[in-house]
Design a protein around this motif. Structure first.
Motif, short mmCIF file in Angstrom:
data_model
loop_
_atom_site.label_atom_id
_atom_site.label_comp_id
_atom_site.label_asym_id
_atom_site.label_seq_id
_atom_site.Cartn_x
_atom_site.Cartn_y
_atom_site.Cartn_z
N ASN A 96 0.84 -1.19 0.00
CA ASN A 96 0.00 0.00 0.00
C ASN A 96 0.87 1.25 0.00
O ASN A 96 1.66 1.46 0.92
N LEU A 97 0.77 2.06 -1.03
CA LEU A 97 1.57 3.27 -1.14
C LEU A 97 0.75 4.50 -0.77
O LEU A 97 -0.37 4.67 -1.25
N ASP A 98 1.32 5.34 0.07
CA ASP A 98 0.70 6.63 0.38
C ASP A 98 1.25 7.73 -0.51
O ASP A 98 0.58 8.73 -0.77
N GLN A 99 2.51 7.55 -0.96
CA GLN A 99 3.15 8.58 -1.77
C GLN A 99 4.10 7.93 -2.78
O GLN A 99 4.55 6.80 -2.60
N VAL A 100 4.41 8.68 -3.82
CA VAL A 100 5.46 8.33 -4.78
C VAL A 100 6.32 9.57 -4.94
O VAL A 100 5.80 10.68 -5.12
N SER A 108 5.06 10.72 -12.58
CA SER A 108 3.66 10.78 -13.01
C SER A 108 3.23 9.48 -13.68
O SER A 108 2.09 9.04 -13.50
N ILE A 109 4.13 8.85 -14.41
CA ILE A 109 3.79 7.58 -15.07
C ILE A 109 3.56 6.48 -14.02
O ILE A 109 2.61 5.70 -14.12
N ILE A 110 4.44 6.45 -13.01
CA ILE A 110 4.28 5.48 -11.93
C ILE A 110 2.98 5.74 -11.18
O ILE A 110 2.20 4.81 -10.89
N ALA A 111 2.72 7.00 -10.85
CA ALA A 111 1.53 7.36 -10.09
C ALA A 111 0.26 7.02 -10.85
O ALA A 111 -0.70 6.45 -10.29
N GLU A 112 0.22 7.35 -12.13
CA GLU A 112 -0.97 7.06 -12.94
C GLU A 112 -1.22 5.56 -13.07
O GLU A 112 -2.36 5.09 -12.99
N SER A 113 -0.16 4.80 -13.24
CA SER A 113 -0.29 3.35 -13.34
C SER A 113 -0.77 2.77 -12.02
O SER A 113 -1.64 1.88 -11.99
N TYR A 114 -0.22 3.28 -10.92
CA TYR A 114 -0.61 2.78 -9.59
C TYR A 114 -2.08 3.11 -9.30
O TYR A 114 -2.82 2.27 -8.76
N VAL A 115 -2.52 4.30 -9.66
CA VAL A 115 -3.92 4.69 -9.46
C VAL A 115 -4.85 3.77 -10.25
O VAL A 115 -5.88 3.30 -9.74
N LYS A 117 -4.33 0.69 -11.23
CA LYS A 117 -4.31 -0.71 -10.80
C LYS A 117 -4.77 -0.88 -9.35
O LYS A 117 -5.25 -1.95 -8.97
N SER A 118 -4.61 0.14 -8.53
CA SER A 118 -4.96 0.02 -7.11
C SER A 118 -6.29 0.67 -6.77
O SER A 118 -6.81 0.48 -5.67
N LYS A 119 -6.83 1.49 -7.71
CA LYS A 119 -8.07 2.24 -7.50
C LYS A 119 -7.91 3.35 -6.45
O LYS A 119 -8.91 3.83 -5.90
N LYS A 120 -6.68 3.74 -6.18
CA LYS A 120 -6.44 4.86 -5.29
C LYS A 120 -6.70 6.16 -6.04
O LYS A 120 -6.86 6.18 -7.26
N VAL A 286 0.67 12.26 -3.72
CA VAL A 286 0.11 11.73 -2.47
C VAL A 286 -1.24 11.10 -2.79
O VAL A 286 -2.07 11.71 -3.48
N PHE A 287 -1.45 9.90 -2.27
CA PHE A 287 -2.69 9.17 -2.51
C PHE A 287 -3.57 9.16 -1.27
O PHE A 287 -3.09 9.38 -0.14
N ASN A 288 -4.85 8.89 -1.48
CA ASN A 288 -5.75 8.75 -0.33
C ASN A 288 -5.39 7.48 0.44
O ASN A 288 -4.78 6.55 -0.10
N LYS A 289 -5.80 7.46 1.71
CA LYS A 289 -5.49 6.30 2.56
C LYS A 289 -6.28 5.07 2.14
O LYS A 289 -7.39 5.16 1.64
#
Length: 289
Positions: A96-100, A108-115, A117-120, A286-289
């Protein structure tokens, strides 16, 4: 492609320290927090790297504090396919990632991919400049009634220091955002890391303070460079940074780094006058919890 996970701080450093030291000033955050914490704590973090075609494409860690995911791409390039491979592994391992945080070209590429796939959800992002100093540029001599001192638990008025921290944090946020207890906690952290103040000879006034927030093998990172409201705009920040940088270089550090928000052009200008040079543009999501 290969996803490598390390079971210990020792294994991580054995295989990656040489890589990280090649651009140590860019990796000061990753190196700093790994070196600062004991083996037991770091061993509970997620430490790893991505390899492809016999090349190390990414070195990363995901800690259990506030930093979240930190990454470094040694080749200066990583493909979208390699990033997707990395994120797939992160998600499949239920990390579970809170930040990148890392190089703006890839964050931004990592963050967008993580969002995806994780629905964050991304709730905040900021662009940050990394600046480094190896040699002082412009001299900023302290006046006869000014001096820079390092505080410790023996020579510090904790009530006074916590009130300064409280006032500064409240002033920055615009609301009563820092309680007495939180201010005291922050003041104690500053003292443990290395808290310096630019003050007068009587030590009654704190014109500016700065903290050695992280130490690496060859360098040191400073932060929390702030003046109380009544002393701003009088050049104390520049004098404090100059005096502290001079002291740290004389102590044997090869370089000093600091971070500044891309929107804070005034601070960036001050640092550059002292001798700091732009090194890297990073981005934090920063992602939501």
């Amino acid at each position: 492609m290969k996803f490598v996970k390390y079971e210990s701080k020792k294994d991580f450093l054995n295989e990656n320290l040489e890589i990280l030291l090649k651009e140590e000033y860019k990796n000061e955050l990753m190196l700093g927090i790994v070196l600062e914490h004991n083996d037991e704590k770091v061993n509970n973090w997620f430490l790893g790297r991505i390899e492809n075609n016999n090349e190390v494409k990414m070195v990363f860690l995901a800690d259990d504090d506030k930093q979240g995911l930190l990454f470094y791409c040694p080749t200066g390039d990583i493909s979208k396919e390699e990033i997707e491979f990395f994120v797939d592994n992160i998600v499949n391992l239920n990390i579970n990632l809170d930040q990148v945080f890392g190089d703006k070209k890839f964050s931004s590429i990592i963050a967008e991919s993580y969002v995806e796939k994780s629905k964050k959800i991304i709730i905040e992002n900021s662009i940050i400049y990394t600046l480094a100093l190896k040699k002082l540029k412009q001299e900023h001599v302290l006046e006869e009634n000014e001096k820079l001192i390092k505080l410790n638990f023996e020579n510090s008025d904790m009530g006074k220091m916590s009130q300064i921290v409280k006032d500064i944090h409240t002033d920055i946020s615009g609301v009563e955002a820092c309680s007495d207890e939180e201010a005291l906690r922050i003041a104690n952290i500053y003292l443990k890391k290395g808290l310096y103040i630019l003050t007068d000879n009587s030590e009654e006034n704190v014109f500016c303070h700065a903290v050695t927030v992280r130490k690496q093998i060859n360098g040191c990172t400073i932060g929390a460079v702030i003046s109380p409201k009544e002393f701003r705009g009088k050049g104390y920040g520049k004098k404090c940074i100059y005096a502290l940088s001079k002291r740290l270089l004389e102590e044997g550090y090869n370089y000093i780094t600091l971070h500044v928000l891309s929107t804070n052009e005034a601070a960036k200008s001050v640092y550059e006058k002292v001798g700091f040079e732009f090194i890297e543009e990073t981005e934090r999501f920063v992602f939501n919890k």
